[in-house]
Design an enzyme around this catalytic site. Structure first.
Site, PDB file in Angstrom:
ATOM      1  N   HIS A  51      44.849  32.760  35.057  1.00 22.07           N
ATOM      2  CA  HIS A  51      43.469  32.987  34.629  1.00 22.07           C
ATOM      3  C   HIS A  51      42.437  32.726  35.724  1.00 22.07           C
ATOM      4  O   HIS A  51      41.409  33.423  35.759  1.00 22.07           O
ATOM      5  CB  HIS A  51      43.166  32.155  33.383  1.00 22.07           C
ATOM      6  CG  HIS A  51      43.830  32.685  32.146  1.00 22.07           C
ATOM      7  ND1 HIS A  51      43.323  33.741  31.412  1.00 22.07           N
ATOM      8  CD2 HIS A  51      44.986  32.326  31.534  1.00 22.07           C
ATOM      9  CE1 HIS A  51      44.121  34.004  30.398  1.00 22.07           C
ATOM     10  NE2 HIS A  51      45.138  33.152  30.444  1.00 22.07           N
ATOM     11  N   ASP A  61      35.561  49.227  32.274  1.00 26.12           N
ATOM     12  CA  ASP A  61      36.614  48.300  31.862  1.00 26.12           C
ATOM     13  C   ASP A  61      37.646  48.168  32.976  1.00 26.12           C
ATOM     14  O   ASP A  61      38.026  49.171  33.598  1.00 26.12           O
ATOM     15  CB  ASP A  61      37.299  48.816  30.584  1.00 26.12           C
ATOM     16  CG  ASP A  61      38.299  47.820  30.030  1.00 26.12           C
ATOM     17  OD1 ASP A  61      37.886  46.912  29.295  1.00 26.12           O
ATOM     18  OD2 ASP A  61      39.497  47.952  30.357  1.00 26.12           O
ATOM     19  N   ASN A  88      45.879  38.466  34.637  1.00 28.19           N
ATOM     20  CA  ASN A  88      45.932  37.091  34.131  1.00 28.19           C
ATOM     21  C   ASN A  88      47.372  36.595  33.994  1.00 28.19           C
ATOM     22  O   ASN A  88      47.694  35.457  34.365  1.00 28.19           O
ATOM     23  CB  ASN A  88      45.229  37.001  32.775  1.00 28.19           C
ATOM     24  CG  ASN A  88      43.721  36.961  32.897  1.00 28.19           C
ATOM     25  OD1 ASN A  88      43.188  36.481  33.898  1.00 28.19           O
ATOM     26  ND2 ASN A  88      43.027  37.461  31.893  1.00 28.19           N
ATOM     27  N   ASP A 122      39.429  35.312  36.603  1.00 33.46           N
ATOM     28  CA  ASP A 122      38.007  34.962  36.735  1.00 33.46           C
ATOM     29  C   ASP A 122      37.472  35.390  38.100  1.00 33.46           C
ATOM     30  O   ASP A 122      36.357  35.922  38.211  1.00 33.46           O
ATOM     31  CB  ASP A 122      37.809  33.459  36.553  1.00 33.46           C
ATOM     32  CG  ASP A 122      37.988  33.006  35.116  1.00 33.46           C
ATOM     33  OD1 ASP A 122      38.028  33.883  34.217  1.00 33.46           O
ATOM     34  OD2 ASP A 122      38.090  31.784  34.881  1.00 33.46           O
ATOM     35  N   GLU A 147      36.569  41.802  29.833  1.00 33.27           N
ATOM     36  CA  GLU A 147      36.709  42.500  31.116  1.00 33.27           C
ATOM     37  C   GLU A 147      35.882  43.774  31.147  1.00 33.27           C
ATOM     38  O   GLU A 147      36.117  44.664  31.958  1.00 33.27           O
ATOM     39  CB  GLU A 147      38.174  42.831  31.411  1.00 33.27           C
ATOM     40  CG  GLU A 147      38.819  43.802  30.471  1.00 33.27           C
ATOM     41  CD  GLU A 147      39.529  43.164  29.281  1.00 33.27           C
ATOM     42  OE1 GLU A 147      40.438  43.803  28.740  1.00 33.27           O
ATOM     43  OE2 GLU A 147      39.156  42.032  28.902  1.00 33.27           O
ATOM     44  N   ARG A 192      31.143  56.633  42.254  1.00 35.90           N
ATOM     45  CA  ARG A 192      30.977  55.810  43.456  1.00 35.90           C
ATOM     46  C   ARG A 192      31.389  54.366  43.192  1.00 35.90           C
ATOM     47  O   ARG A 192      32.074  53.744  44.014  1.00 35.90           O
ATOM     48  CB  ARG A 192      29.525  55.883  43.930  1.00 35.90           C
ATOM     49  CG  ARG A 192      29.302  55.194  45.264  1.00 35.90           C
ATOM     50  CD  ARG A 192      27.988  55.579  45.887  1.00 35.90           C
ATOM     51  NE  ARG A 192      26.841  55.071  45.138  1.00 35.90           N
ATOM     52  CZ  ARG A 192      25.926  55.830  44.581  1.00 35.90           C
ATOM     53  NH1 ARG A 192      26.010  57.157  44.648  1.00 35.90           N
ATOM     54  NH2 ARG A 192      24.906  55.293  43.925  1.00 35.90           N
TER      55      ARG A 192
END
Length: 299
Positions: free
Chosen positions: A189, A176, A184, A193, A219, A239
């Site tokens: 936004h 996440d 955002n 993206d 996300e 990693r």
């Protein structure tokens, strides 16, 4: 490896133009083969059927099909010293490359026969590629290009059954983006993206070819790791976390730095379902969030 190469382009030409025309053995071969190849739209099945069907006319030990535009590589049978290689084209459209292999050289007569038989493959092959693209489109996230949540469900079931049958480990990562809403809100936004696309590219570059990446939510990403135990999955998660943290995001916004939190889980026992394993990884992710973010927690 000894290799004969050729490009095969087919111009549609009916096998029979007049009722009184007598069919040649080659025409009969092609008509019989065409009927057999109409039975499936699944690409690997189609190539297996083609290989098995033509062995009576062109004996061979194995085949290799490659379609670079879609990243497709399909093999069947065994590799051998000698090969014949064809680049397939239909009405100007590339259909990939097909190679037959065996232990002794192909004769000129066998190559001529193979070229004749290949003509029967091209239309079914084009249809199978169209079907493959349609399936990929339905299971792919349009923004990032990785697989979507729908694809995750079927992939988990498939990999779970494979792990059960082969007695190999199976692990999963749930990743996440930290403070994604702030990205955002601060930069807009389009910047959010762009961040998702950059992270998906970073993940693709950091995993094995056998690892499967999915966009799980807004996300969130999930990575399915076949034949990977807890230690290997945790090592990979660390990693990937460092790779994302070290990304240069100045092309998105000045001073933007992205971090991620990752939960890791490995299939515990044969009775555990894929959904239960995913939930444990998701719970581990939220523990990583509560512990301060930008970290990996193993279930």
């Amino acid at each position: 490896m000894r290799q004969e190469q050729a490009t095969l382009e087919v111009i549609p030409n009916p096998a029979f133009q007049h009722k009184e025309q007598v069919a040649t053995p080659e025409q009969i071969q092609r008509l019989e083969l065409s009927g057999i190849l109409q039975t499936t739209l699944v690409l690997d099945q189609l190539l297996q059927i083609f290989s098995q069907s033509i062995r009576q006319w062109v004996p061979h030990d194995g085949f290799h099909y490659r379609y670079q535009d879609l990243g497709l590589q399909i093999r069947g049978g065994e590799r051998a010293v000698h090969s014949c290689h064809y680049t397939l084209t239909l009405e100007g459209e590339s259909l990939g490359e097909l190679t037959l292999t065996r232990r002794k050289r192909f004769s000129e007569k066998e190559l001529e026969t193979f070229e004749t038989l290949l003509c029967s493959l091209l239309y079914p092959l084009r249809n199978a590629l169209l079907y493959y693209r349609a399936l990929e489109s339905a299971h792919t996230d349009p923004l990032t290009g990785v697989y979507n949540r729908t694809a995750l469900n079927s992939a988990m079931q498939r990999e779970w059954k494979l792990a059960q049958r082969l007695h190999t480990p199976l692990s999963i990562l749930v990743l996440d983006i930290d403070h994604f809403k702030a990205i955002n809100d601060t930069y807009g936004h389009p910047a959010g993206d762009a961040a998702l696309v950059k992270i998906a590219d970073c993940l693709r570059q950091g995993v094995r070819a056998s690892d499967i990446i999915f966009r799980y939510g807004g996300e969130e990403f999930v990575i399915l790791l076949s034949n990977t135990d807890t230690a290997g999955a945790t090592l990979l998660a660390q990693r990937l976390r460092r790779r994302i943290r070290d990304m240069d995001c100045s092309d998105i916004a000045p001073n933007l730095r992205i971090t991620t939190s990752i939960g890791v889980a490995t299939l515990n026992h044969p009775e555990e379902t894929p959904e239960q394993m995913l939930k444990r990884a998701d719970d581990a992710l939220y523990r990583a969030k509560r512990q301060g973010r930008d970290r990996v927690v193993t279930a």
